[in-house]
Design an enzyme around this catalytic site. Structure first.
Site, PDB file in Angstrom:
ATOM      1  N   GLU A  50      25.563  27.821 101.461  1.00  0.00           N
ATOM      2  CA  GLU A  50      25.970  28.291 100.137  1.00  0.00           C
ATOM      3  C   GLU A  50      27.306  27.661  99.850  1.00  0.00           C
ATOM      4  O   GLU A  50      28.283  27.905 100.553  1.00  0.00           O
ATOM      5  CB  GLU A  50      26.124  29.814 100.134  1.00  0.00           C
ATOM      6  CG  GLU A  50      24.884  30.555  99.717  1.00  0.00           C
ATOM      7  CD  GLU A  50      25.127  32.055  99.685  1.00  0.00           C
ATOM      8  OE1 GLU A  50      26.276  32.477  99.454  1.00  0.00           O
ATOM      9  OE2 GLU A  50      24.164  32.787  99.920  1.00  0.00           O
ATOM     10  N   ASP A  61      34.277  39.360  93.704  1.00  0.00           N
ATOM     11  CA  ASP A  61      34.779  38.963  95.008  1.00  0.00           C
ATOM     12  C   ASP A  61      36.026  39.715  95.427  1.00  0.00           C
ATOM     13  O   ASP A  61      36.871  40.057  94.606  1.00  0.00           O
ATOM     14  CB  ASP A  61      35.076  37.453  95.020  1.00  0.00           C
ATOM     15  CG  ASP A  61      33.798  36.646  95.082  1.00  0.00           C
ATOM     16  OD1 ASP A  61      33.029  36.843  96.041  1.00  0.00           O
ATOM     17  OD2 ASP A  61      33.558  35.844  94.157  1.00  0.00           O
TER      18      ASP A  61
END
Ligand SMILES: Cc1ncc(COP(=O)(O)O)c(C=O)c1O
Lengths: 279, 406
Positions: A50, A61
């Site tokens: 990823e 995040d």
């Protein structure tokens, strides 16, 4: 390319173990180091990569990935350069699937058509775009699927049985189960709860289910891998990179080897997963 | 399809998906999707529930102090020598700005949904104070995210929030202003999905927030319309408001959108000028993009990274704008113009001295535009301006700049 992803999942399943998916932020701490990190990942045992696309406002995040994005942007990373990372990696490795992960705005500004063309050319296999739920499928998901790029969707603990079919409808490649309600980098919840959630999703789809958010150690990878088709490790890798940097945020001799060592350990964890489950 | 043609109206949006033309939508993480769908359901039910309307009206009248007065600014009008200037005095509301209109509406929804914790983001602190206030009034704990820069420049409001029992969490990410506070609030919401209601303070964010906040704020324009008809027997020629995220502006604009003769102007923060990066003029100097759940005009670079804005006024310091404004701009119904920091400061002082009203720095931007336009208009023409908040929170900032030192 969807075929590369399918083949990788099938091959790893044939080995009787879960897939190890590794996340890192493209361009962190600088372009060259992150290319070296990317190349090191499969050699250390990562099955799928990823590749994070930095964004100024990463709303899903935690602090670790926020800071990684800031380091990357400060070093001059752009979406074009992230695609360039993938292209350079592909020159050496034609088998490891690459999934781009990030937020929609940089792609929208790049232009969806142009982005898909360039992503295919760079050897990208899939996309995870955090802020594009199924309700927004016309934006990028449908165009990507038409071009043979996987669109991997996140399913979360709030995705109930009523909603799950909608989430799975246009998902391809694999399903990314977010282990908790929260941001990246939070603590891992009880693996038995996760196993139940994975079973629930698998009863709705043939696709492999990978679990991420909170997986940090080989032991986590082993425990989660006992029930899931794959485990995703992100923040632990990003933290490993951060801990190796100078005070000014520059790479050191320890940066790439540190990631290698961590991923080797995680890889041992997933390789032990099914053995553990069989016990 | 067989749909009946829509009335030719500027007030029909958003559509089912929360879009105003290409703007708006629901660009959120999957974790939040079920929550905003629940909110939309509850909002749809509440809209047609007479008891909800009754609660809103009662609290509006007895807690907020509605209707707010419409005030003819006689001395300012004489000084400028042109159009008659009326202020819709939202600064007289409880807590000192229009923000409370939205907060009362949303906390009633939060209660209906059985939520037990309120979170909010704030820039100037006016929305934070209004959120802390309604949380106190309804007995819910409240966490307010505020950029660290704003915590400093809006100190009086931080103190008020704390007195009201809210927890103020300074956000140091980015430049420590409103957009960073919003990111942090979204991170909290994603983490505390069951208990928490996110009380967004402006007409932005994912659907249904832009519509919902607009509807709660439209009371401003509805009252103003009745009041100006009563005072002048006709509608104004020009309606003006300052635009941060756009809630006070859409609140006063919306009821006038279909009134052809009414010109409407939104004032953005021009900061130190549009040439550099030190401004917050999302429409005049930005481009369409996706942030915080919606597509709208944003300040961004060529790579789609969001820029930090700058404005002397913390409440306008947001690099985006509500999606309905983005649409109203593109269809040409509303004109958006920038006002610089120094022009707002001058307007602030003019109003203080001529009318004995200390305005917040946000509506001072709208006022600066009024000061430009009024002299060019006829004496029989009418300007309606939303005086969205009072300047108590800004006196130290202004004092410092004017060298009135403490
Ligand atoms: C008095 C006042 N006016 C205007 C604004 C700008 O917000 P909005 O554009 O949502 O009205 C603020 C924001 O804090 C404010 O405090």
């Amino acid at each position: 390319m969807t075929a590369r992803m399918e083949k990788r999942f099938a091959d790893v399943a044939a080995e009787g173990r879960p897939v190890l998916v590794t996340y890192f932020m493209g361009g962190d701490p600088d372009f060259d180091t992150s290319l070296a990190i990317m190349k090191a990942l499969p050699k250390a045992g990562a099955d799928v990569i990823e590749l994070g696309m930095p964004f100024s406002d990463p709303m899903a995040d935690g602090p670790a990935i926020q800071l990684a994005g800031q380091r990357s942007l400060k070093a001059g990373q752009t979406l074009a350069k992230t695609l360039e990372l993938a292209r350079l990696f592909r020159g050496e490795d034609q088998h490891t699937p690459i999934v781009l992960m990030g937020y929609y705005n940089p792609i929208y500004i790049y232009g969806v058509d142009r982005f898909l063309t360039d992503a295919l050319e760079a050897g990208i296999d899939g996309l995870i775009v955090v802020d594009l739920p199924p309700e927004m499928d016309d934006e990028l998901c449908i165009p990507a699927l038409k071009r043979d790029i996987n669109f991997i969707r996140l399913a979360t603990p709030t995705t109930d049985d009523r909603r799950l079919p909608k989430v799975l409808e246009n998902t391809s490649g694999f399903v990314y189960y977010v282990s908790m309600t929260g941001i990246t980098g939070s603590a891992l919840p009880d693996p038995s709860l996760i196993a139940g959630a994975v079973q629930r999703i698998k009863s709705h789809t043939e696709l492999p289910v990978c679990v991420g958010f909170g997986v940090k150690t080989a032991e986590h990878a082993r425990a989660i891998g006992a029930s899931a088709d794959g485990v995703v490790v992100g923040t632990a890798i990003v933290n490993q990179i951060a801990s190796s940097l100078t005070e000014e945020g520059r790479a050191t001799d320890a940066t790439v080897p540190g990631v290698e060592a961590l991923v080797k350990g995680l890889s041992a964890g997933v390789r032990a997963a099914r053995l553990a489950a069989a016990e | 399809m067989n749909e009946a043609p829509k009335l030719n109206s500027f007030r029909a949006g958003p559509d089912e998906e929360g879009r105003f033309g290409i703007f708006g939508g629901r660009f959120v993480a999957e974790t939040l999707m079920p929550l905003i769908l629940d909110l939309q359901d509850e909002w749809n039910k509440a809209k047609s529930d007479p008891s909800f309307k009754a609660d809103l009206e009662k609290l509006g009248a007895h807690y907020i102090g509605r209707p707010s007065p419409l005030y003819f600014a006689e001395r300012l009008t004489a000084e400028l020598g042109g159009a008659k200037i009326y202020f819709k005095r939202e600064e007289l509301n409880h807590t000192g700005s229009h923000k409370i209109n939205n907060c009362i509406g949303q906390i009633l929804l939060a209660k209906r949904m059985g939520k037990t914790r309120i979170i909010a983001e704030t820039g100037a602190g006016q929305h934070g104070v209004a959120s802390a206030t309604v949380a106190a009034r309804f007995g819910l704990p409240c966490v307010v995210y505020m950029g660290a820069t704003d915590v400093e420049r809006q100190a009086p409001n931080v103190f008020r929030m704390k007195l009201l029992g809210a927890e103020v969490k300074p956000v140091t990410a980015g430049h420590g202003t409103l957009k960073d506070a919003m990111n942090e609030a979204l991170r909290d919401w994603v983490t505390n999905v069951d208990s928490t209601y996110y009380l967004i303070g402006t007409a932005a964010g994912p659907h249904p927030y832009p519509e919902m906040v607009r509807d709660f704020q439209s009371v401003i324009g509805q009252e103003a319309k009745e009041q100006i008809l009563a005072a002048e027997g006709r509608l104004p020629d020009l309606v003006i408001a300052a635009v941060g995220g756009g809630s006070n502006a859409i609140g006063i604009f919306h009821p006038f959108l279909d009134d052809e003769g009414v010109k409407i102007v939104g004032v953005e923060a021009g900061g130190k000028g549009l040439d550099g990066d030190e401004h917050c003029a999302s429409i005049t100097a930005g481009s369409p993009g996706v942030l915080h759940g919606n597509r709208t005009y944003l300040l961004q670079d060529g790579d789609g990274q969001i820029k930090e804005g700058h404005s002397i006024s913390a409440g306008l310091d947001y690099p985006g704008i509500g999606p309905e404004h983005a649409w109203l701009n593109d269809v040409g119904r509303v004109e958006y113009v920038p006002i610089m920091d120094h022009e707002a400061l001058e307007a602030f002082q003019i109003l203080t001295k001529l009318e004995g009203i200390i305005p917040a720095l946000e509506p001072s931007h709208a006022l600066a535009e009024v000061i430009k336009r009024a002299p060019k208009m006829g004496k029989d023409e009418i300007i309606l301006m939303n005086l969205s908040g009072r300047g108590d929170k800004d006196i130290f900032t202004v004092g410092k700049i004017l060298g009135m030192g403490q």
